[in-house]
Scaffold this motif. Sequence first.
Motif, PDB file in Angstrom:
ATOM      1  N   ALA A 402     -11.713   7.799  -4.610  1.00 52.88           N
ATOM      2  CA  ALA A 402     -10.606   6.930  -4.218  1.00 52.88           C
ATOM      3  C   ALA A 402      -9.623   6.757  -5.365  1.00 52.88           C
ATOM      4  CB  ALA A 402     -11.147   5.570  -3.781  1.00 52.88           C
ATOM      5  N   ALA A 403     -10.139   6.655  -6.595  1.00 53.05           N
ATOM      6  CA  ALA A 403      -9.253   6.519  -7.753  1.00 53.05           C
ATOM      7  C   ALA A 403      -8.386   7.751  -7.931  1.00 53.05           C
ATOM      8  CB  ALA A 403     -10.088   6.273  -9.008  1.00 53.05           C
ATOM      9  N   VAL A 404      -8.975   8.930  -7.736  1.00 47.13           N
ATOM     10  CA  VAL A 404      -8.201  10.173  -7.854  1.00 47.13           C
ATOM     11  C   VAL A 404      -7.083  10.193  -6.824  1.00 47.13           C
ATOM     12  CG1 VAL A 404      -8.317  12.682  -7.582  1.00 47.13           C
ATOM     13  CG2 VAL A 404     -10.117  11.477  -8.843  1.00 47.13           C
ATOM     14  N   ARG A 405      -7.400   9.800  -5.598  1.00 47.95           N
ATOM     15  CA  ARG A 405      -6.386   9.793  -4.541  1.00 47.95           C
ATOM     16  C   ARG A 405      -5.291   8.763  -4.825  1.00 47.95           C
ATOM     17  NH1 ARG A 405      -7.481  12.066   0.486  1.00 47.95           N
ATOM     18  NH2 ARG A 405      -9.452  13.188   0.646  1.00 47.95           N
ATOM     19  N   ALA A 406      -5.696   7.617  -5.335  1.00 44.87           N
ATOM     20  CA  ALA A 406      -4.702   6.577  -5.646  1.00 44.87           C
ATOM     21  C   ALA A 406      -3.758   7.042  -6.742  1.00 44.87           C
ATOM     22  CB  ALA A 406      -5.414   5.289  -6.067  1.00 44.87           C
ATOM     23  N   GLU A 407      -4.289   7.687  -7.768  1.00 43.21           N
ATOM     24  CA  GLU A 407      -3.429   8.224  -8.830  1.00 43.21           C
ATOM     25  C   GLU A 407      -2.469   9.263  -8.271  1.00 43.21           C
ATOM     26  OE1 GLU A 407      -4.860   8.655 -13.135  1.00 43.21           O
ATOM     27  OE2 GLU A 407      -6.674   8.999 -11.955  1.00 43.21           O
ATOM     28  N   ALA A 408      -2.978  10.124  -7.388  1.00 43.80           N
ATOM     29  CA  ALA A 408      -2.147  11.199  -6.843  1.00 43.80           C
ATOM     30  C   ALA A 408      -0.992  10.662  -6.014  1.00 43.80           C
ATOM     31  CB  ALA A 408      -3.004  12.137  -5.995  1.00 43.80           C
ATOM     32  N   ARG A 409      -1.182   9.527  -5.358  1.00 34.79           N
ATOM     33  CA  ARG A 409      -0.089   8.962  -4.541  1.00 34.79           C
ATOM     34  C   ARG A 409       0.752   7.958  -5.320  1.00 34.79           C
ATOM     35  NH1 ARG A 409      -1.116   3.860  -2.591  1.00 34.79           N
ATOM     36  NH2 ARG A 409      -3.272   3.149  -2.609  1.00 34.79           N
ATOM     37  N   GLY A 410       0.515   7.834  -6.625  1.00 33.46           N
ATOM     38  CA  GLY A 410       1.348   6.967  -7.446  1.00 33.46           C
ATOM     39  C   GLY A 410       0.982   5.516  -7.363  1.00 33.46           C
ATOM     40  N   ARG A 959      13.117   0.441  -8.350  1.00 33.15           N
ATOM     41  CA  ARG A 959      11.841   0.087  -8.943  1.00 33.15           C
ATOM     42  C   ARG A 959      10.812   1.172  -8.636  1.00 33.15           C
ATOM     43  NH1 ARG A 959      11.772  -5.095 -10.604  1.00 33.15           N
ATOM     44  NH2 ARG A 959       9.532  -5.095 -10.816  1.00 33.15           N
ATOM     45  N   PRO A 960       9.838   1.352  -9.527  1.00 30.44           N
ATOM     46  CA  PRO A 960       8.744   2.266  -9.212  1.00 30.44           C
ATOM     47  C   PRO A 960       8.045   1.824  -7.946  1.00 30.44           C
ATOM     48  CG  PRO A 960       8.689   1.647 -11.519  1.00 30.44           C
ATOM     49  CD  PRO A 960       9.710   0.774 -10.854  1.00 30.44           C
ATOM     50  N   ARG A 961       7.502   2.802  -7.216  1.00 28.76           N
ATOM     51  CA  ARG A 961       6.959   2.515  -5.903  1.00 28.76           C
ATOM     52  C   ARG A 961       5.883   1.431  -5.913  1.00 28.76           C
ATOM     53  NH1 ARG A 961       4.814   7.710  -3.075  1.00 28.76           N
ATOM     54  NH2 ARG A 961       3.114   7.428  -4.564  1.00 28.76           N
ATOM     55  N   GLY A 962       5.014   1.440  -6.902  1.00 27.13           N
ATOM     56  CA  GLY A 962       3.935   0.472  -6.944  1.00 27.13           C
ATOM     57  C   GLY A 962       4.376  -0.932  -7.269  1.00 27.13           C
TER      58      GLY A 962
END
Length: 964
Positions: A402-410, A959-962
């Motif tokens: 899940a962390a890998v996927r979260a990083e990949a989507r910003g 602003r950045p997406r997050g």
Amino acid sequence: MVRDRSVNSCLNSTLVGRADDVRALNRLARAARGGRASSAVVTGPTGIGKSALLRAFLGGDACRHATVLQGTCEEGASGDSWGGVRTLLGPTAQDASPEDAALLALTPGTLAGEPPHAPAVQRAFHGLYRHAANALSRCPLVLALDDVHHCDELSLHWLDFLLRRADGLPLLVVLTRQEEATALDHGAPGHRALADLTARRRTTTLRLRPMTETDVAEVVRQFFPAPAAPAFVTRAWVMTGGNPRLLDRLLRELWAEGAGSGVGGADRIAETGGRVLARWARELLDRRPLWVGEVARAVAVLGERGADHVGPLAAVPADVVEDALMVLREAGLLTPGGRHLADGAVREAVLEPLDAQALSRLHTRAALLLSDAGRPAEEVADHLLPLPSISEPWMPGVLLEAAVRAEARGAPETAARYLYRVLEVDPDSVEVRVRLARALAETDPPEAIGLLRGALAPSVDIRTRARIAAQFGTTCLAARESTAALGMLEEVLDALDAELGPDLLPADRELRTLVESVLLIVGSQGRSTIAATRKRAAAAMTVPEGDTPAQRQKLAAMAVLTALDDQAPEPAVKCALRAASSPPLPLKNWSLINSAFVLGLADRTEDALHALDRLLRHGRENSRGWTYSLALSTRALLLHGLGALPDALADARAAVQISGAERWGETVVLPRLALAGVLVDRGEAARAEKLLTSTGPAWRDQYVWTYPRYLLAHGRARHALGDAEGALALFRECGRSLEEDGVRHAAYVPWWAEAACVLAELGRAEEAQEPAAHGTRLARRWGTPRVLGLAALARGVATPGEKGVELLGEAVRELSASPARVEHARAELVLGQVLLTAGDRRGAREHLRAASDLAQRYGAVALGQNARGALLEAGGRMRKMTASPLDLLTSMERKVAGLAAGGAGNRSIAQSLYVTVRTVETHLTSVYRKLDIAERAQLAAVLRSPGVRGARVPRQASRPRGQR
């Protein structure tokens, strides 16, 4: 008294908007008086106002000359045989015949369980019918039974029996029932009887709809004495879904809190409404079957993304799930048309009965269900985060994925939450520490540094240590701990050379280049380290080809160092262009930042802006707040140098807003320096100085790329405020600091031009010759039109007579050929002022008018006002220069903004102006940036009041997406 009247009005608010329904019942009553027997069922969700409508009808003129018998079926009454009949006909027992009276005295349980066609039941039906017929023979009869969904089976069958035999009689039967009861009572004994009754040909069904926004406005008007703000009405309507009872509770709660119906009250609706909804949810679930609560809790745990798995988690069949969802939806606890709870407070209320252990079991089951269904790892991991411990062997793997996927989507902050839980299970894992540090690098750099330090143990192999050291170095830049990073990087480089030797494999060569590039970047930041870094780069480092990400990062860093070597720009520009042109390769932030810096110095502004735009897009998509803020600040400085002051102002403001909202904001100085510089040219020097003096010296004085900029910006602010001597001292300190740092570049912080102009203004032209000569030496080596023009300007103000005028004319020509538009305007102003002093009023007007036009066009308010004053003195005329935000707009932007403010859509605007819709969107985006507003609705107010800035709402696109 006002309050009492308001409360009473609110008690009757359920009738607002119900006039058509009352009229429908009145028509049926009039038809019944004429001998047309019929029935009506008023249905709707809980709280919609069924009982209020029934009371209003029974108390109206239509029932005035009829016998009205009414009753209410209490909850749980479905097992009470004849309970509905007793509550309706009981009051008439004293007028009944002895035989009928015996029937009316039927006690609970009498004939219970007997089918409707049983002889004993049929005798009771006929006796009760005769009693009703006696009443009908005297006057029309209205039987009204409220909450009929709680009614017992025999009473419902008797009402059906009565209606089937009432043709030609003046009878009206009115029933109310909860709409969601259809889903709840399909297994109840009275369900079929009620279905048969309502299926009759003459039954009219009135389904009460939620109140409209107009209805809500009327109720609010009755409740509050002061006129309501439109936002209050809209939010109240949305929060309650138009449910009158919910609205009544919400308004009472707001009244008790002392809130009015203005904008302040509107702001309270979300919080207060959440509490009202939560209590509503608890009351509703307490009165419903257990399986409704199970489904509600499954919905609360799974959320919208897990809606398809509610049944398995609640352990109920699919058809029961749909019934429960209908109950929850009709009660306003689900979003309209959706399958998730309407409010966070409702979710908390639904889950409140569960203890921590039960809630953990529910989340664990939900995670397993979603995992077995093949749902994305993030959806599964979201149910692991609330658990008190990550106890099952499969859980860490899910969290890592899940962390890998979260990083990949910003979404680095989301990735960090997953990784923290993994770190609980394996606190010594180097991989997890490094991943977590990467996720935290731009949101919490100090925390990331601590994690990386823990991962840099001597036992870790050198290749892994090298990768971690490179990450450590770039993270230290965000935390302003460059000195700590340099020692680590040098140590790792030495260890790489010792362990791997000179004949490196391609992967090892790339790794070494990566560490070298980070060392150059970090070392070139500090005032105490830049000299040693330049020596190291010149002595021991080769210029890479730029075929890999690490090579390009090193190439960009070397481009910066090369640009500072007092030589022509071509070598540095070549390196910068090569480093910035890498679309197929993974993006390295510092490759683009350093390249843009060098290209900006060389007047390659389009290339520099392209590099920064790429970096901003990457930062926005990947929620890299620190990188995004740094790139915005760099672009603001570049745009300021180009004379694009409105865009520079928008970028600098956005950078300050973003950095100010982050934990690392205190360590980032560049956004404030960029904003202060623009404010000075916009005629807001006092604001600029306040911004600068609030900047901590610990973060500005140690760094090559902030301290000189700070001194220059502060000096320009002091000069604009009338303190020429103070400004001169700051400019000279700027020159000394650059000399100490070994930075001798004409275009980077041209303090010498500012100092020369101030000295000339003070009448000390001879002193001005020294900084002018210094700048001229540097400018001739670099050789771009901008620095050559500034050098001519500095020499011109330091040289009296015709020679000085000639040099100022040279400055105008050079700067007009450069991208430095504000500097061009400044040269025109200085030349005009010199000509005016020399008595050449005509020549002065030409240059002063040009200066004023340029300043107006590019938003340099202070310079424009000076030019206008001199122009008037020279006998010219010019409209007043203002700081209105509307002055920032181009003519096309004004047209687009005006049409949009008037309500025209983008397509309509495009057709009227003969442009594409995309062009309209581009112009509107620019308008929002320049006027510092967030949405279309604010345009009209700003255009009506040119002196009033738009609301300070952070622009989502900026602003950045997050961080949205």
